[in-house]
Design a protein around this motif. Structure first.
Motif, PDB file in Angstrom:
ATOM      1  N   MET A  62     -32.651 -26.420   0.171  1.00 13.51           N
ATOM      2  CA  MET A  62     -31.979 -26.729   1.445  1.00 13.51           C
ATOM      3  C   MET A  62     -32.986 -27.189   2.494  1.00 13.51           C
ATOM      4  O   MET A  62     -32.716 -28.090   3.275  1.00 13.51           O
ATOM      5  CB  MET A  62     -31.248 -25.470   1.893  1.00 13.51           C
ATOM      6  N   LEU A 108     -30.651 -45.886   5.781  1.00 13.67           N
ATOM      7  CA  LEU A 108     -31.572 -46.698   6.567  1.00 13.67           C
ATOM      8  C   LEU A 108     -32.062 -47.830   5.680  1.00 13.67           C
ATOM      9  O   LEU A 108     -32.442 -47.612   4.539  1.00 13.67           O
ATOM     10  CB  LEU A 108     -32.757 -45.842   7.007  1.00 13.67           C
ATOM     11  N   ARG A 123     -32.531 -56.539  21.341  1.00 13.23           N
ATOM     12  CA  ARG A 123     -32.866 -56.521  19.931  1.00 13.23           C
ATOM     13  C   ARG A 123     -31.851 -55.764  19.084  1.00 13.23           C
ATOM     14  O   ARG A 123     -31.528 -56.161  17.984  1.00 13.23           O
ATOM     15  CB  ARG A 123     -34.245 -55.870  19.793  1.00 13.23           C
ATOM     16  N   PHE A 124     -31.335 -54.670  19.619  1.00 16.83           N
ATOM     17  CA  PHE A 124     -30.473 -53.808  18.808  1.00 16.83           C
ATOM     18  C   PHE A 124     -29.011 -53.979  19.161  1.00 16.83           C
ATOM     19  O   PHE A 124     -28.663 -54.268  20.294  1.00 16.83           O
ATOM     20  CB  PHE A 124     -30.867 -52.342  19.002  1.00 16.83           C
ATOM     21  N   CYS A 181     -39.087 -48.219  15.605  1.00 13.50           N
ATOM     22  CA  CYS A 181     -38.456 -49.407  15.033  1.00 13.50           C
ATOM     23  C   CYS A 181     -38.736 -50.624  15.881  1.00 13.50           C
ATOM     24  O   CYS A 181     -38.977 -51.708  15.380  1.00 13.50           O
ATOM     25  CB  CYS A 181     -36.950 -49.221  14.952  1.00 13.50           C
ATOM     26  N   ASN A 182     -38.690 -50.415  17.175  1.00 15.66           N
ATOM     27  CA  ASN A 182     -38.890 -51.533  18.073  1.00 15.66           C
ATOM     28  C   ASN A 182     -40.273 -52.142  17.870  1.00 15.66           C
ATOM     29  O   ASN A 182     -40.433 -53.352  17.868  1.00 15.66           O
ATOM     30  CB  ASN A 182     -38.713 -51.053  19.513  1.00 15.66           C
ATOM     31  N   THR A 213     -36.190 -39.525  12.366  1.00 20.08           N
ATOM     32  CA  THR A 213     -37.381 -40.091  12.994  1.00 20.08           C
ATOM     33  C   THR A 213     -37.413 -41.595  12.768  1.00 20.08           C
ATOM     34  O   THR A 213     -37.721 -42.381  13.658  1.00 20.08           O
ATOM     35  CB  THR A 213     -38.653 -39.506  12.354  1.00 20.08           C
ATOM     36  N   ALA A 214     -37.076 -41.972  11.549  1.00 21.74           N
ATOM     37  CA  ALA A 214     -37.144 -43.378  11.196  1.00 21.74           C
ATOM     38  C   ALA A 214     -36.215 -44.202  12.062  1.00 21.74           C
ATOM     39  O   ALA A 214     -36.518 -45.339  12.423  1.00 21.74           O
ATOM     40  CB  ALA A 214     -36.786 -43.547   9.731  1.00 21.74           C
ATOM     41  N   VAL A 215     -35.076 -43.609  12.361  1.00 23.58           N
ATOM     42  CA  VAL A 215     -34.095 -44.344  13.143  1.00 23.58           C
ATOM     43  C   VAL A 215     -34.504 -44.414  14.617  1.00 23.58           C
ATOM     44  O   VAL A 215     -34.027 -45.246  15.366  1.00 23.58           O
ATOM     45  CB  VAL A 215     -32.704 -43.694  12.957  1.00 23.58           C
ATOM     46  N   LEU A 251     -36.623 -36.672   8.643  1.00 19.49           N
ATOM     47  CA  LEU A 251     -37.401 -37.897   8.453  1.00 19.49           C
ATOM     48  C   LEU A 251     -36.559 -39.119   8.757  1.00 19.49           C
ATOM     49  O   LEU A 251     -36.992 -40.040   9.433  1.00 19.49           O
ATOM     50  CB  LEU A 251     -37.904 -37.969   7.006  1.00 19.49           C
ATOM     51  N   LEU A 252     -35.325 -39.095   8.258  1.00 19.46           N
ATOM     52  CA  LEU A 252     -34.425 -40.200   8.523  1.00 19.46           C
ATOM     53  C   LEU A 252     -34.218 -40.369  10.010  1.00 19.46           C
ATOM     54  O   LEU A 252     -34.240 -41.468  10.541  1.00 19.46           O
ATOM     55  CB  LEU A 252     -33.077 -39.972   7.835  1.00 19.46           C
ATOM     56  N   MET A 311     -43.573 -47.255  10.377  1.00 21.40           N
ATOM     57  CA  MET A 311     -42.495 -47.117   9.401  1.00 21.40           C
ATOM     58  C   MET A 311     -43.040 -46.854   8.002  1.00 21.40           C
ATOM     59  O   MET A 311     -42.503 -46.079   7.244  1.00 21.40           O
ATOM     60  CB  MET A 311     -41.676 -48.400   9.358  1.00 21.40           C
ATOM     61  N   ARG A 328     -38.192 -59.559  10.314  1.00 23.09           N
ATOM     62  CA  ARG A 328     -37.872 -58.199   9.902  1.00 23.09           C
ATOM     63  C   ARG A 328     -36.555 -57.764  10.516  1.00 23.09           C
ATOM     64  O   ARG A 328     -36.242 -58.143  11.642  1.00 23.09           O
ATOM     65  CB  ARG A 328     -38.948 -57.218  10.411  1.00 23.09           C
ATOM     66  N   ILE A 357     -43.769 -43.435   7.197  1.00 27.92           N
ATOM     67  CA  ILE A 357     -42.598 -42.593   6.947  1.00 27.92           C
ATOM     68  C   ILE A 357     -42.149 -42.733   5.506  1.00 27.92           C
ATOM     69  O   ILE A 357     -41.864 -41.762   4.823  1.00 27.92           O
ATOM     70  CB  ILE A 357     -41.477 -42.976   7.925  1.00 27.92           C
ATOM     71  N   THR A 386     -35.596 -31.593   5.722  1.00 27.12           N
ATOM     72  CA  THR A 386     -36.751 -32.454   5.954  1.00 27.12           C
ATOM     73  C   THR A 386     -36.355 -33.919   5.835  1.00 27.12           C
ATOM     74  O   THR A 386     -36.740 -34.757   6.649  1.00 27.12           O
ATOM     75  CB  THR A 386     -37.854 -32.145   4.927  1.00 27.12           C
ATOM     76  N   PHE A 387     -35.567 -34.195   4.790  1.00 30.17           N
ATOM     77  CA  PHE A 387     -35.105 -35.585   4.620  1.00 30.17           C
ATOM     78  C   PHE A 387     -34.349 -36.060   5.845  1.00 30.17           C
ATOM     79  O   PHE A 387     -34.601 -37.137   6.378  1.00 30.17           O
ATOM     80  CB  PHE A 387     -34.164 -35.691   3.413  1.00 30.17           C
ATOM     81  N   ILE A 411     -34.099 -54.026  10.710  1.00 35.29           N
ATOM     82  CA  ILE A 411     -33.968 -52.624  10.326  1.00 35.29           C
ATOM     83  C   ILE A 411     -32.565 -52.202  10.718  1.00 35.29           C
ATOM     84  O   ILE A 411     -32.061 -52.632  11.754  1.00 35.29           O
ATOM     85  CB  ILE A 411     -35.051 -51.775  11.009  1.00 35.29           C
ATOM     86  N   PHE A 468     -35.674 -45.086  18.102  1.00 30.66           N
ATOM     87  CA  PHE A 468     -35.741 -46.417  18.678  1.00 30.66           C
ATOM     88  C   PHE A 468     -37.162 -46.970  18.786  1.00 30.66           C
ATOM     89  O   PHE A 468     -37.432 -48.072  18.359  1.00 30.66           O
ATOM     90  CB  PHE A 468     -35.093 -46.361  20.061  1.00 30.66           C
ATOM     91  N   TRP A 489     -41.960 -52.000  15.131  1.00 37.76           N
ATOM     92  CA  TRP A 489     -41.973 -52.634  13.820  1.00 37.76           C
ATOM     93  C   TRP A 489     -41.355 -54.023  13.865  1.00 37.76           C
ATOM     94  O   TRP A 489     -41.691 -54.902  13.101  1.00 37.76           O
ATOM     95  CB  TRP A 489     -41.209 -51.733  12.835  1.00 37.76           C
ATOM     96  N   LYS A 496     -35.632 -28.827   1.918  1.00 41.11           N
ATOM     97  CA  LYS A 496     -36.009 -30.209   1.627  1.00 41.11           C
ATOM     98  C   LYS A 496     -34.997 -31.165   2.232  1.00 41.11           C
ATOM     99  O   LYS A 496     -35.340 -32.209   2.778  1.00 41.11           O
ATOM    100  CB  LYS A 496     -36.076 -30.412   0.105  1.00 41.11           C
ATOM    101  N   ILE A 497     -33.743 -30.773   2.136  1.00 36.82           N
ATOM    102  CA  ILE A 497     -32.687 -31.621   2.672  1.00 36.82           C
ATOM    103  C   ILE A 497     -32.878 -31.816   4.163  1.00 36.82           C
ATOM    104  O   ILE A 497     -32.794 -32.920   4.698  1.00 36.82           O
ATOM    105  CB  ILE A 497     -31.305 -30.999   2.404  1.00 36.82           C
TER     106      ILE A 497
END
Lengths: 1108, 579
Positions: free
Chosen positions: B1, A571, A652-653, B20-21, B13-15, B10-11, A1, A617, A4, B6-7, A619, B17, B23, B3-4
């Motif tokens: 556009m 997020l 977990r989720f 995150c699990n 990817t962050a979400v 990225l978001l 994370m 933590r 990112i 990309t954002f 998220i 599963f 983490w 960049k948007i």
């Protein structure tokens, strides 16, 4: 994370860097002239800005008005020249022009009345939505309405102001927090306090529940908002699940959104606010004086069949030949008076704010100091706050804030042992014939506290707050201090690449250090120096480091004039690490050495040496959509998908969706005519459905099992065992809630009314330390998803501006709420039915169909006036007889808990209702006695302004809740050497004949007989005797303020001045017999137990507000 | 556009599963997470040590439960405990502290865990051999069987769980299995362990503690013999009874003949030349009139030290190692407590009925007194001397907390002799009072009595001085059918068991086994137990206790309240009412 986030950060940085850094630089120069005097202008601001308004370079002009700047020329670049009092000029920079000679013209602004028409925007968390378009249940309070209130905590000022938000102070001691319930309790073991969000970031009001220090209980979970009330701009309360959805599980018990003040475009403004209060102690409980006390003890002895031996009890002998005892035990001390004092509070705040289009700032310093009405209780807070908003360009800006708080709370040492108590409990029960200071053998008063090692009530020992000590010595010499150092830096970066798109990255740290020290001196306990109970010094440190981030994308596409759409997608990450350690030493060399590190004895038990370290933590990703059409149809959707480290892999989720809508029928064309007729300015219907979850009841590594070790070796080795169950199937607590609301506004919204109805259905509630069959090898599971509960309620909230003209304004407002709670199933709890046989201890029973916080016990029916009345009677009231071994008929007397306890009731004993008429008072006679949660809560107030004078009043009330008056139970037991309430003068002293009873010669409120030793009398069993109606109506505050006319201030450096006088806790209407019916509700399963906490004092406050 | 996008990406990817699990996967720093355990031999060893530590920490509860209903343990004079008093008053409820089985199932679950997981460690740790692993598993099975053996004697029918319960996904409810089913299963399990042969006969050549403090094959033999003895008593068909008793005798013989154990001796000298004994002589009686011996006090003290203070004696087969006061502090605070014990020895009953003084019968032998009486209590103390005594056998000295590091005896060789005698006697009974078997049974009891210097008053009345002289000379007398009969021998052994194992956690089970015994006297066996109610019950409550015992169900404890409440498959015994 982390990677990112780094990438995101990098991207942001890249986007703001000059993209053509390697291109050729151009020098531009010129002279700025003053258009009025036609001469060069010194000190004018010249900036080179790009197309988005970001400053690429800038300088102030020299004495000759000249300037020079060098940079790469990009399309859209501009030269901006400004000087205070002159009109700003903007000139495009192109490659063809490098010399600029600009003349500035003086600005002549004629001020005229401007009527600003703007709809009030409300914060709903992420999106800015007009208050009139809100689809969910929420309420916004502007702090300017409350800023005059002399409170240490903003939540105190909010008490009674928001319908459906029940706030109760945990005690009247300075620095004591508030426990807040938004629409009832929805968790059994977890905290039901609402989430507090300060400037967009969740603000933890307590260190994680893992820091379950042996002494910590409910008070520690009360919300103490360490933010100076004068720094707060507004507070919004989000009540239904649809409103709190984007906060996920943290918002499951409601959300309080707090916005602090920020700078505005203005010249620098300095404000100074002062509040000074004097507090007068609240009404105490009247107790016996020295002589009445001695008589009572004799009576107790007589009824217990003991003879009084003056040699065994020289304390009661009143023997003038023994001058030491004669004086030390011959007083009539009012201990409550001895341990209380006048309280003083001072509160100073200096704030400076202002700003330009580029930068806005707000900075404040505040100091708050309160000495409580009980000696040794004090609260001290020093706080600074800086908020800065900076527009780098039209597309890019950042906001930064830094908040530092240093607070110190002093409480009595006994509060450390049990947080619901302080020296008052001892003050009320200490023998009044005892002296505060010691007399010597000749009868001369000395400087020593009178603390015999053993007195009539026994001896002090560590760990018990009930054993005797000299409360004055304890209050003066012992202490319990808690120091909090908290720093919260926050940073937000906002980037708007397009009109309809905004990206925001927020980051916040919270460094929270908490140090508590406590000390009990020998001089308070009187125990010999060889014992480990004396000079006990404790030092406990805990720290929490919280790191939070938000990534948010806002979409606000323009979809036509009649429609509006806002979307936020985001997020959130949350990471908190906590560490704690405790160190206790006893027998320090002197009562002045109060720090354990100064030496002393240390026993290596977990109580004395302890440390802990945890991390948690979560998220969550969230989405919120708000759509409105034709100003009439508004729809909202919100959802969050959240994960927590507390749960096992599979569970977990969780996903929590919500929908909400609003229909403004008053804007419908077919209603408009009718609306005009009844001057309806606003009429809306709202509905919402939402789900929310909670994991608050869980400790940090709840789902994981770990291996523990045995404390002793076997064959020289250390053995291990799995110390708890692995809780793989643990799930989130889940609440589904429905809300329906009606908003009405009349006469251009000078009359507003809001009505809400809700239904909350909670399931899978987490129960702590739930017992399981022991044949599994474990006696209990730390956490189990158990039954659920329901909360149903409605709220009404209205305000009316009755009259307004140049000189007069009259306003009234009020609110009203009802919440009904019901458990779905029985819950097994420890210490259940069997505890009915213990005096003064109410069982905690959680029964299906009953509300949480119910009291159970026996029904008290007064006193057995004579022996005849102790004969058992059947359902028809006829006496029950039996035959003895000689065949003679003899009556059956009432028994208590036959056959286990088997006590035969005597004349003068408390009479409990024999519900099943079996002649035996036992658990089968236990009935529901009441509930600690109220039927109605609310508040109302009126506000009158006449010219420069304003009178503000506020009342709050709770109705229909019961309180268990434990203080009274202790003060009317008449079983020991403790002092008792004056009501015991009405105790049973002799048998009453039938004639006397018939003639009405029996006092109506007769108390049972005095009888020494609680093990042989059952007069203080948990019964309806101590369950009292805790309803109250409190005249909370009245404030009279006066604003000094502007013309008086002309020629001074002060621009505004306002003075006010305030009285708080003016009167409390209540049938409650204890000190104060406002009793803590923070313990979900056992709310409403009154242990004689510090009653609320009456405060007289003088306030001054100055603006420079 | 771009960049948007990309954002957004990225978001996205962050979400996702998986990242995150990971983490959210946090482990406690200050303790050992369960899913990282069972990785090496040392983990298994520590778990095995944990099992011993657990059965040691619950030894106090077990001990009280096995004595509380019997006649030797009564409430203290100055300190009393409500839970114990209620038991003594016949007021036995499912919430009573001493009616809980938590500690047994905790140990059983630890054994089950080891049995389920040891193989995981075997795979993870290359240096961990299969043989070593099997040794741990065999120990766990023996300890588990031992715990169940207690459960079925205290509660009769109980849940029989042989699978580890470690997470909340498993069913918590469990129905009971019958007492005999479980007993048979335990016997089968132990026989299997015996056959597999991994369980060692000894663990160390140097450390007695290692050999006495861990489950050895000898412990298994004795435990199994005890189970067979119970099976023989409870079984209703004679074939089972015979094979059970035979197995019991064989196992006892294996232990006795192994040469690894010996009774700690007490020496005696003839009294001819000893003065100062005239006070016990009758008129006209001289030393020469009878065999008159006195004890060698040093050896008495040595015997006491070896058995009850120092521990790990030559006689001991299995005992839980104390190692520190903290480990056994519960025994001190309940039974010593600085001379104010919560439970004390029923001195009157022991003096009057168990350790009867010599009858001074000229036709018999005379002892000054039985050493076991000394071991049980001292005249001026309420505490049980075995439990509270220090190494000094002084009349007024009781162990201080610092000295109190006493092992907890489980089985001694003396128990084996008596076990064997009991089985032989029952076999003789089924064999038409076979005199050889009876004689062998008596000889087995004699071994124990001889060491203890038991008085003539407690011997079988038919053992005359002639017999006794032969016995004393190490010969086996030629007993006749007139001298020995099964019914009186049964009684004799039962009483001898009482004397030998005063306050060693055996009496109630002996009484119960006798009461339930399905032999020729089945109908009247209960009477002995009923007669003990006068000694077992608190003052004025013996009728209650006696009435309770008339009901076979009430000779066992009620199921714990918590289990009845929460285990859907478990109903309270009808005799204890519906909960």
């Amino acid at each position: 994370m982390k990677q990112i986030f780094n990438k995101i950060l990098l991207l942001i940085l890249l986007s703001v860097m000059p993209l053509a850094a390697l291109a050729q630089q151009t020098l531009i120069r010129g002279v700025i002239m003053d258009g009025t005097f036609n001469e060069p202008m010194y000190g004018a601001n010249v900036t080179w800005q790009n197309k988005d308004g970001r400053i690429k370079g800038g300088m102030q002009t020299n004495f000759d008005g000249s300037f020079s700047l060098s940079d790469v020329i990009m399309p859209g670049d501009m030269l901006v020249v400004s000087f205070t009092g002159y009109t700003k000029q903007t000139v495009p920079i192109t490659a063809s022009q490098t010399v600029f000679n600009i003349t500035l013209k003086e600005e002549t602004v004629a001020l005229k009345d401007v009527e600003i028409v703007a709809a009030r925007k409300a914060e709903t968390g992420m999106l800015n939505i007009n208050e009139r378009d809100i689809t969910t249940a929420s309420k916004k309070i502007d702090m300017s309405e409350l800023e005059d209130l002399a409170v240490s905590d903003a939540t105190d000022a909010l008490q009674g102001r928001v319908a459906g938000v029940d706030m109760v102070a945990t005690s009247g001691a300075p620095g004591a927090g508030m426990s807040i319930r938004v629409r009832g309790t929805t968790s059994l073991n977890g905290s039901s306090e609402p989430l507090i969000v300060v400037d967009g970031f969740p603000y933890e009001t307590s260190i994680s529940s893992d820091f379950d220090f042996s002494t910590a209980d409910e008070n520690d979970y009360a919300t103490m908002l360490n933010i100076s009330p004068s720094d707060i701009k507004d507070i919004t309360v989000l009540k239904d699940a649809a409103a709190t959805a984007i906060y996920g599980s943290k918002g499951a018990s409601g959300v309080l959104l707090i916005n602090t003040k920020r700078g505005t475009v203005s010249k620098p403004t300095i404000t100074y606010a002062f509040k000074g209060s004097m507090s007068v102690k609240g009404r105490g409980m009247k107790v016996l004086n020295g002589d009445e006390y001695t008589t009572l003890i004799m009576d107790e002895f007589f009824n217990a069949g003991r003879t009084f031996d003056p040699e065994a009890y020289p304390e009661l002998a009143n023997d003038a030949n023994n001058l030491y005892n004669y004086y030390n035990y011959g007083q009539s001390t009012d201990w409550y008076d001895e341990v209380s004092q006048l309280g003083w509070t001072q509160d100073h705040t200096i704030a400076i704010s202002g700003g330009t289009q580029k930068a806005k700032y707000y900075a404040s310093i505040s100091y708050y100091n309160a000495d409580g009405v009980v000696i040794g209780e004090a609260y001290n807070r020093f706080q600074t706050r800086v908020n800065v908003d900076y527009n780098i360009s039209e597309k890019l800006m950042f906001k930064a804030s830094m908040d530092y708080t240093n607070s110190s709370t002093d409480r009595n040492y006994v509060t450390f042992l049990k947080s619901t108590t302080n020296v008052l409990s001892q003050a009320f029960s200490r023998a009044p014939n005892m002296s505060v200071m010691e007399y010597d053998e000749l009868g001369n008063l000395t400087d020593n506290y009178f603390t015999p090692a053993t007195d009539l009530s026994g001896a002090y020992w560590t760990g018990s707050y009930t054993n005797p000590y000299n409360p004055v010595a304890m209050a003066n010499e012992g202490f319990y201090n808690e120091k909090i150092n908290r720093t919260i830096p926050k940073l937000s970066l906002i980037y708007r690449p397009l009109n309809w798109l905004r990206y925001q990255f927020d980051i916040s740290f919270d460094i929270h250090n908490n140090k508590s020290t406590a000390f009990v001196p020998q001089s308070a306990t009187g125990r010999p120096w060889t014992e480990r109970t004396i000079n006990v010094a404790r030092d406990q440190d805990s720290e929490a480091f919280t790191f939070q981030t938000y990534n948010k994308l806002f979409f606000t596409p323009n979809i036509g004039e009649k429609q509006n759409l806002q979307i936020v997608l985001g997020l959130n990450t949350y990471d908190v690490r906590s560490k704690g350690a405790r160190f206790v030493a006893s027998n320090t060399a002197s009562v002045k050495l109060t720090d354990p590190s100064t030496g002393g004895l240390v026993a290596g038990t977990s109580e004395n040496l302890w440390s802990s370290s945890t991390q948690e933590r979560t998220i969550s990703s969230f989405l919120q959509i708000q759509y409105s059409a034709l100003d009439r149809y508004i729809l909202g959707f919100a959802g969050s998908y959240e994960g927590s480290s507390k749960f096992g892999d599979g569970n977990r989720f969780a996903f929590y969706p919500s929908v909400s809508g609003r229909w403004r029928f008053s804007s419908e064309p077919w209603v408009e005519d009718f609306a005009k007729k009844i001057s309806l300015s606003e009429g809306s219907l709202r509905f919402s459905y939402g789900e929310s979850g909670s994991s608050r009841a869980l400790s940090t590594y709840a789902s994981q099992a770990s291996y523990g070790t045995y404390g002793t070796t076997y064959l020289g080795n250390i053995g291990t065992y799995q110390s708890g169950l692995q809780l793989s199937s643990l799930k989130w607590e889940r609440t589904r809630s429905f809300n329906a609301g009606l908003d009405l506004g009349f006469r251009d919204n000078t009359i507003n009314a809001h009505l809400e109805w809700y239904y909350k259905n909670s399931d899978q509630l987490i129960q702590k330390n739930r017992t399981i069959p022991t044949s599994t090898g474990f006696a209990s599971a730390s956490f189990i998803n158990n039954t659920g509960m329901k909360n149903t309620g409605w709220e009404f909230d209205a305000d009316w501006q009755i009259y307004r003209d140049k000189d007069w304004t009259v306003k009234v407002s009020g609110n009203f709420a009802r919440n009904e709670n019901e458990l779905k199933d029985d819950l097994e709890t420890s210490g259940s039915w069997t505890s009915n046989t213990v005096s003064g201890y109410y069982p905690t029973l959680l029964l299906g169909g009953q509300p949480l916080g119910s009291f159970y016990g026996y029904e008290y029916e007064g006193v057995y006036l004579n022996t005849d009345q102790t004969i058992a009677r059947d359902a028809n009231g006829n006496k029950i007889y039996t035959y003895n071994s000689k065949g003679q008929q003899e009556p059956v007397y009432m028994r208590f808990n036959y056959p286990t306890t088997d006590y035969t009731f005597q004349a003068g004993d408390a009479k409990y209702k024999d519900q099943n008429h079996d002649g035996n008072i036992n658990e089968q006679d236990v009935v529901y006695l009441g509930n600690g949660m109220p039927l109605f809560t609310g508040g109302f107030g009126f506000n009158v302004r006449y010219k420069a004078f304003t009178l503000n009043t506020f009342f709050n009330f709770r109705y229909g809740n019961d309180v268990v008056n434990m203080a009274k139970a202790n003060l009317e037991s008449m079983t020991g050497f403790g002092n008792q309430a004056i009501s015991v003068l009405r105790r049973w002293r002799h048998e009453y004949t039938e004639d006397e009873i018939a003639a009405g010669n029996v006092p109506g409120d007769l108390l049972p007989r005095a009888c020494f030793s609680s093990s042989t009398t059952y007069n203080t069993l948990p019964s309806s005797r101590y369950v009292e109606d805790g309803s109250f109506l409190r005249f909370k505050t009245a404030t009279l303020s006066w604003t000094m006319p502007k013309d008086w201030l002309q020629g001074t450096f002060i621009s505004d001045a306002r003075f006010y006088l305030q009285v708080s806790n003016i009167w409390c209407w209540s049938k409650y017999e204890g000190m104060d019916p406002e009793i803590s509700i923070s313990n979900a399963t056992n709310p409403g137990y009154d242990y004689a906490n510090t009653p609320r004092s009456r405060d007289y406050t003088l306030g001054i507000n100055l603006k420079f | 556009m771009n960049k948007i996008l990309t954002f957004a990406l990225l978001l996205g990817t962050a979400v996702s599963f998986s990242s995150c699990n990971d983490w959210l996967e946090l482990k406690p720093e200050s303790s050992m997470p369960a899913d990282e355990y069972w990785q090496s031999e040392s983990d298994v060893k520590a778990a095995m040590t944990g099992i011993y530590a657990e059965v040691r920490s619950s030894a106090l509860t077990r001990f009280i439960q096995s004595e509380m209903m019997a006649d030797a343990m009564i409430s203290g004079l100055t300190s009393t405990e409500a839970a114990f008093t209620q038991i003594k008053e016949g007021n036995i409820t499912s919430t009573n502290t001493y009616c809980q089985w938590t500690s047994y199932y905790k140990a059983i679950n630890q054994c089950n865990m080891l049995l389920d997981y040891a193989d995981k460690a075997l795979q993870a740790d290359p240096s961990f051999t299969v043989k070593q692993c099997e040794i741990y598993k065999a120990q766990a099975r023996v300890i588990r069987a031992w715990m169940y053996f207690y459960l079925i004697r205290l509660w009769k029918d109980v849940p029989y769980v042989t699978e580890a319960y470690y997470n909340d996904e498993k069913a918590r409810d469990c129905a009971v299995s019958s007492q005999m089913e479980i007993l048979n299963a335990l016997i089968a399990d132990l026989e299997a362990v015996r056959k597999e042969g991994y369980l060692p006969f000894s663990y160390s050549n140097t450390s007695e503690a290692a050999n006495k403090g861990q489950a050895t094959m000898y412990f298994l033999y004795v435990l199994l013999a005890d189970m067979y003895r119970m099976q023989g008593a409870y079984a209703t068909d004679q074939a089972t009874q015979i094979s059970a008793y035979q197995n019991c005798v064989t196992l006892c013989n294996s232990v006795i003949e192994s040469g690894q154990f010996a009774l700690v001796p007490v020496y005696k000298t003839t009294a001819e030349n000893t003065t100062g004994l005239s006070d016990i002589l009758l008129d006209a009686q001289t030393h020469a009139d009878s065999c008159f011996y006195v004890l060698d006090q040093t050896s008495v003290q040595n015997c006491f030290n070896e058995l009850y203070v120092k521990g790990n004696s030559a006689e001991s087969i299995f005992e839980l190692q104390a190692e520190s006061y903290e480990a056994v502090s519960g025994f001190w605070s309940k039974f010593v407590n600085g001379g104010r014990p919560f439970m004390m020895v029923n001195k009157t009953h022991l003096t009057d009925d168990w350790f009867t003084a010599t009858q001074n019968n000229l036709a018999s032998y005379i002892w000054y007194h039985d050493v076991r009486r000394t071991f049980s209590f001292l005249m001026n103390q309420d505490i049980c001397w075995k439990i509270g005594g220090s190494s000094t056998l002084s009349m007024d000295y009781i162990a201080s907390t610092a000295e109190y590091v006493k092992n907890i005896n489980v089985y001694r060789l003396a128990d084996v002799y008596l076990m064997k005698a009991e089985a032989l006697n029952q076999l003789a009974w089924m064999n038409g009072e076979d005199i050889n078997l009876l004689s062998e049974a008596y000889m087995s009891v004699f071994k124990v009595r001889d060491r203890a210097c038991a008085t003539d008053a407690t011997d079988l009345g038919t053992v005359t001085i002639d017999y006794w002289n032969q016995l004393n000379a190490g010969e086996t007398p030629a007993f006749t059918a007139n001298d020995l009969n099964c019914a009186s021998m049964e009684q004799f052994i039962l009483e001898e068991e009482a004397r030998e194992s005063v306050w060693e956690g055996k009496r109630w089970f002996d009484l119960l086994r006798h009461a339930e015994r399905q032999n020729a006297n089945a109908a009247s066996n209960i009477n002995y137990l009923l007669n003990q109610s006068i000694y077992s019950a608190a003052e004025g409550k013996y009728i209650v206790v006696r009435t309770n015992w008339l009901n076979a169900e009430k000779r066992y404890l009620p199921y714990p309240h918590q289990d009845v409440l929460l285990n859907e498959l478990l109903d309270q015994k009808p005799a204890y009412g519906v909960e």
